[in-house]
Design a protein around this motif. Sequence first.
Motif: not given
Length: 255
Positions: A114-119
Amino acid sequence: MKSGYAHVNNIDMYYEIHGKGLPLVLIHGGGSTIGTTFGIVLPMLAQTRQVIAVELQGHGHTKDIDRPLSFEQDADDVAALLKQLNISKADIFGFSNGGSTAMQIAIRHPEVVRKLVVASAAYRRDAFYPEFWTFMPQASLENMPKPLQDEYLKITNDLQGLRTMHDRDKQRMLDFKDWPADALRSIQVPVLFIDGDKDVVKPEHTIEMYRLVPNARLAILPGGHGEYIGEIMFRSAHSKLPELTVTMVNEFLDI
């Protein structure tokens, strides 16, 4: 908290489920575990979401098999885990190597994201400062950060397993080849890119990824590698940065 193992792609992958709400998958960094990467922020995230935290091949509770590590294979493993858990779509939050895995999930299995958080992640070798590549061929278990070693041994009490994990993570980076820019352009879901201004990944690289992904947001935060989430090498009882990061991530995911 509920924990268990799922047999996926010939490994028994360990996972934990915390909280209730929309599913959010957490993917740790190289040489790490759920606790060393996300120990500070996981309880905060689980206040409003169902957090599914995983440990990848050879890391933490998940035993190694005779198979090299790759971001693509890790992505396939996580996607297979979600299928076993009957989760058709989830948000994904990956840190460091886990961030590269998160991007590969969106590239290879877009239907589950659905959504990504790329850290603090990379898609090209020149994302890292030159000294990273000077050090990497000489990396050994003896100079692996002790808090990461201690956490692995606390879970497994397996010194050979620790050495294998270290060596496989090292080889993954030595073998790492640049991805084509079009791979990032293919990511259609919203992505929040996060990096530290003193990180091992250059802020300029994170900005480049932000510009390649069609629907992306960007945050450059003060501190070193994972300091903004309280990763074990930067854990401080006084820092408010992890709380700030969780607030920002929640707002991004809730939009």
